[in-house]
Write a protein that holds these residues in place. Structure first.
Motif, PDB file in Angstrom:
ATOM      1  N   PRO A 123      -7.858  -1.734  -2.793  1.00  0.00           N
ATOM      2  CA  PRO A 123      -8.546  -1.412  -4.044  1.00  0.00           C
ATOM      3  C   PRO A 123      -9.602  -2.478  -4.354  1.00  0.00           C
ATOM      4  O   PRO A 123      -9.597  -3.554  -3.768  1.00  0.00           O
TER       5      PRO A 123
ATOM      6  N   SER B 198       0.833  -1.201   0.000  1.00  0.00           N
ATOM      7  CA  SER B 198       0.000   0.000   0.000  1.00  0.00           C
ATOM      8  C   SER B 198       0.871   1.256   0.000  1.00  0.00           C
ATOM      9  O   SER B 198       0.499   2.278  -0.571  1.00  0.00           O
TER      10      SER B 198
ATOM     11  N   ASP C 205      -1.506  -0.539  -6.593  1.00  0.00           N
ATOM     12  CA  ASP C 205      -2.264   0.076  -7.687  1.00  0.00           C
ATOM     13  C   ASP C 205      -1.970  -0.595  -9.028  1.00  0.00           C
ATOM     14  O   ASP C 205      -2.829  -0.633  -9.902  1.00  0.00           O
ATOM     15  N   GLU C 206      -0.752  -1.128  -9.187  1.00  0.00           N
ATOM     16  CA  GLU C 206      -0.408  -1.833 -10.434  1.00  0.00           C
ATOM     17  C   GLU C 206      -1.349  -3.005 -10.699  1.00  0.00           C
ATOM     18  O   GLU C 206      -1.595  -3.364 -11.842  1.00  0.00           O
TER      19      GLU C 206
ATOM     20  N   SER D 236      -4.533  -3.286  -9.660  1.00  0.00           N
ATOM     21  CA  SER D 236      -5.951  -2.945  -9.791  1.00  0.00           C
ATOM     22  C   SER D 236      -6.224  -2.258 -11.127  1.00  0.00           C
ATOM     23  O   SER D 236      -7.353  -1.901 -11.427  1.00  0.00           O
TER      24      SER D 236
ATOM     25  N   SER E 285       3.613  -0.665  -5.902  1.00  0.00           N
ATOM     26  CA  SER E 285       2.312  -0.325  -5.339  1.00  0.00           C
ATOM     27  C   SER E 285       1.252  -1.338  -5.759  1.00  0.00           C
ATOM     28  O   SER E 285       1.272  -1.850  -6.877  1.00  0.00           O
TER      29      SER E 285
END
Length: 170
Positions: A97, A41, A71-72, A74, A69
């Motif tokens: 996410p 996170s 985020d990669e 999601s 992260s």
């Protein structure tokens, strides 16, 4: 038995130690059945040097291991995960996410070896690696294709709660 390769994402806050160990272990021990990834996170930016040192000494492939992260994973073009496993209590309590495909989740808490400084750090990393290896061994022995979703979720949670997984030497 299915020919499906299951994607597993190990999550930790910093993605520098425990999640990196999980990624390396599952990619080697579960090759052909599992493909592992790791993320955080709040990634540290690079794996902890002791994690890489120990993995290399034990002849694990460390190419491509990096702190990244969550985020990669999601993003629309990310591999779709079948399982998300948190390995630190902070990541387990964070708002994650929305994962494409709604993967199964479990928490396998392991103390952070990167929090140990000085002479005990190497031993802390070896202990975390042993705990992770024991839990991954239990995962590899699950009859995933034969379990319904609720049974599988229960078994994954039990692996994380199994204190004996910390003690066995596999």
């Amino acid at each position: 038995m299915s020919d499906k390769i299951y994607n597993v994402l190990f999550l930790c806050t910093g993605n520098s130690a425990r999640s990196i160990l999980g990624e390396a272990l599952l990619n080697r021990d579960g090759a052909g059945r599992f493909r592992a990834y790791s993320a955080g996170s709040f990634p540290k930016g690079e794996p902890h040097p002791m994690a890489i040192e120990i993995l290399e000494q034990l002849e694990f492939d460390t190419d491509g291991l990096r702190s990244k992260s969550w985020d990669e994973f999601s993003a629309p073009d990310a591999p779709q995960m079948d399982f998300i496993i948190t390995v630190c209590d902070n990541a387990a309590g964070e708002t994650c996410p929305i994962w494409p495909g709604h993967p199964m989740t479990a928490h396998w808490g392991i103390e952070d070896p990167a929090a140990v400084e000085g002479d005990g750090q190497r031993e802390a990393f070896l202990t975390a690696l042993r705990y992770m290896r024991n839990r991954i061994s239990l995962l590899l022995n699950l009859p995933i294709d034969a379990l319904d979703e609720l049974s599988l979720k229960t078994r994954l949670a039990a692996i994380g709660a199994d204190e004996s997984a910390k003690e066995r030497n596999i």
